[in-house]
Every structure is written in structure tokens, then in C-alpha cells.
Scaffold this motif. Structure first.
Motif: not given
Length: 286
Positions: A74-76, A82-83, A272-277, A280-282
Motif C-alpha cells: 500500500k505504501a508503494r 502521489a508522484l 488499495r488505499p482508501s480515498f481518505s488515506e 491525506a498522503h498526497v
């Protein structure tokens, strides 16, 4: 780690069950070395005959990678999206030509190095930059780019599966080589037919060890490796499909935040990250 654990479980349960029922491990251990030489040696020789050098090299490179865990976490995926969000945001604010320097040398690009988890992956960055370069040129429509992406992903998938197919072919042949070892043992037994029944029984038991080892190696050791390669290849292709969905959504005019949502939706639910995750990361990276 799970590969090693799985092999330990296979050996423990197979031989443990045999010993619990009164099986004599001494016969198995005594016969195993020369039976393994016949089976494994024959299978390895057939592997060299059946495959070109590039397949042999790719297979030996792929096997050590199976011992580690999957890098597609998920982190990748959050780093990847984000990239892509940063790239598309720069394009939206400054125009397509603004990313020309980034895509020409991503390893020196602050944009790619900001997300080093994926920015230093040569194959992935090459895939991203190639299609961004086409988008910069402005000479291809989304349908043409999508078709080309599909062909490249299919080629990548097929090429990455080659070691798995080669290993699976070895696994399919191991039971037959086990029979070869057993037949040779029977030939040896028949040549000693004048010996006492107890001796002949032990010789036949040793011959049958060959059949047993061939089947055990095929279904307990080699076959599962081929399946594991297939699973890892599917994950690597899914990452490229995520990039494809995101870039095509951008080409169709969607905002960066919406475009990465297209990419997020194609990922497997387990990573798959959730929409909110993702949001927040972006924002955090931004």
C-alpha cells in the motif's frame, strides 16, 4: 520467508506422517542421494536443453527474489499515485513543457526523487516517462496511447512469466524422472533376483523412493515456485495498469485529484488505499 516456512511444513508433514505410521526413514535416507542425483540431474539437463540462454539467465535471477516478500505494498502504491499527482499538477499549472527536464532524467529530477520509493525504480519510471514524453509531443490521441500501453503491458507480462513457465515445465517433468529412477531401481532388483526376499524387498523399497521423490519435488517444491512467480508478475502488471489509468484520465481532461482516483480504482483491494488515506498522503507530500 513464507517460501521457507512452506517447505518446512511440506517436509515435516510428509515425513512426519510417514514416521508416525511406522515408516523406516533409514531406507529413504539411504536411497535419497542417488535417486535425487538421477531425478534432479535429469530435470536440470532437460531444463538446459529446452530453454534459450536468456530464459535460463532470467530463471536463475528470478528464483532468489521469490524468497523475499512482495514490494507491491500500500505504501508503494500511495507513493506512486502521489508522484503522478505531482507530475499532473505541475502540467496543469505550468504546461506540458514544464516536465520535459523531469522526464528526460528522472533520477536527477526533484519531482521523482521526492517519491524515491518508486522514483528510483528504473522500469517503472521508464514506463511513466515514455508516455509522458508522448503526451508532451502532442502528436498522439488517447486511443492510440491506450493501445500502445496495452501492448507494452502485455509484452511485459509475457516476458516476466517466462521464468515461471520454465520452472513449471521442470516441475511437470519431475514425476517422470522419478519413474525413470524407480525403473532403474527395479532393473537393479531384477538382476539380483537370486537374493533372499528380505534383501529384494529392501531393494524394491529403495527403487520406489525415486517415484516418491519425483512427485514430492514436483508438487511440494518446484510447482509452487512457478505459481509464486505468476502471482508476482500479476502484481507488477497491476502497477503499470494503475499508471495507465491515471495518465489516460489526465489526457481526457480530468483534474489530477480525479485522475489518480482512476488509478486507485484498478488496484487490488488488499493493497488499495482508501480515498481518505490517499488524499491525506498526497496533501502531506505536497
Amino acid at each position: 520467508m513464507f517460501v521457507i516456512i512452506g517447505y518446512v511444513v511440506v517436509l515435516g508433514c510428509v515425513f512426519g506422517g510417514y514416521m508416525i505410521t511406522g515408516g523406516n526413514m533409514e531406507i529413504v535416507l539411504e536411497a535419497a542421494p542417488h535417486e535425487l542425483m538421477t531425478i534432479a540431474g535429469g530435470a536440470l539437463g532437460a531444463f538446459f536443453v529446452a530453454n534459450p540462454m536468456k530464459t535460463i539467465t532470467a530463471t536463475f535471477k528470478a528464483i532468489p527474489k521469490l524468497l523475499g516478500g512482495s514490494k507491491y505494498t500500500k505504501a508503494r502504491y500511495m507513493a506512486l499515485m502521489a508522484l503522478l499527482f505531482d507530475i499532473l499538477s505541475k502540467v496543469r499549472k505550468e504546461g506540458m513543457m514544464a516536465i520535459e527536464g523531469d522526464i528526460e532524467d528522472p533520477h536527477k529530477s526533484a519531482l521523482f526523487q521526492k517519491h524515491a520509493l518508486v522514483g528510483n525504480d528504473h522500469h517503472l519510471t521508464e514506463f511513466i516517462c515514455d508516455y509522458l514524453r508522448m503526451m508532451v509531443s502532442g502528436n498522439m490521441n488517447p486511443i492510440e496511447i491506450e493501445s500502445l500501453m496495452d501492448q507494452e503491458i502485455e509484452t511485459h507480462h509475457h516476458e516476466a512469466l517466462v521464468p515461471g513457465h520454465a520452472i513449471q515445465n521442470v516441475g511437470d517433468g519431475l514425476p517422470a524422472f522419478g519413474i525413470v529412477a524407480a525403473v532403474l531401481g527395479v532393473v537393479k532388483t531384477m538382476a539380483s533376483v537370486g537374493k533372499p526376499p528380505a534383501v529384494l524387498g529392501e531393494m524394491i523399497a529403495s527403487a520406489l523412493v525415486g517415484t516418491f521423490l519425483g512427485i514430492l519435488m514436483a508438487y511440494g517444491f518446484v510447482g509452487p515456485l512457478a505459481k509464486l512467480i505468476e502471482a508476482k508478475v500479476d502484481e507488477s502488471s497491476k502497477e503499470l495498469q494503475c499508471v495507465k489509468a491515471t495518465l489516460l484520465a489526465s489526457l481526457q481532461g480530468y483534474a489530477p485529484a480525479v485522475a489518480i482516483e482512476f488509478g486507485r480504482k484498478v488496484l487490488y483491494s488488499t493493497e488499495r488505499p482508501s480515498f481518505s488515506e490517499l488524499e491525506a498522503h498526497v496533501k502531506k507530500k505536497g
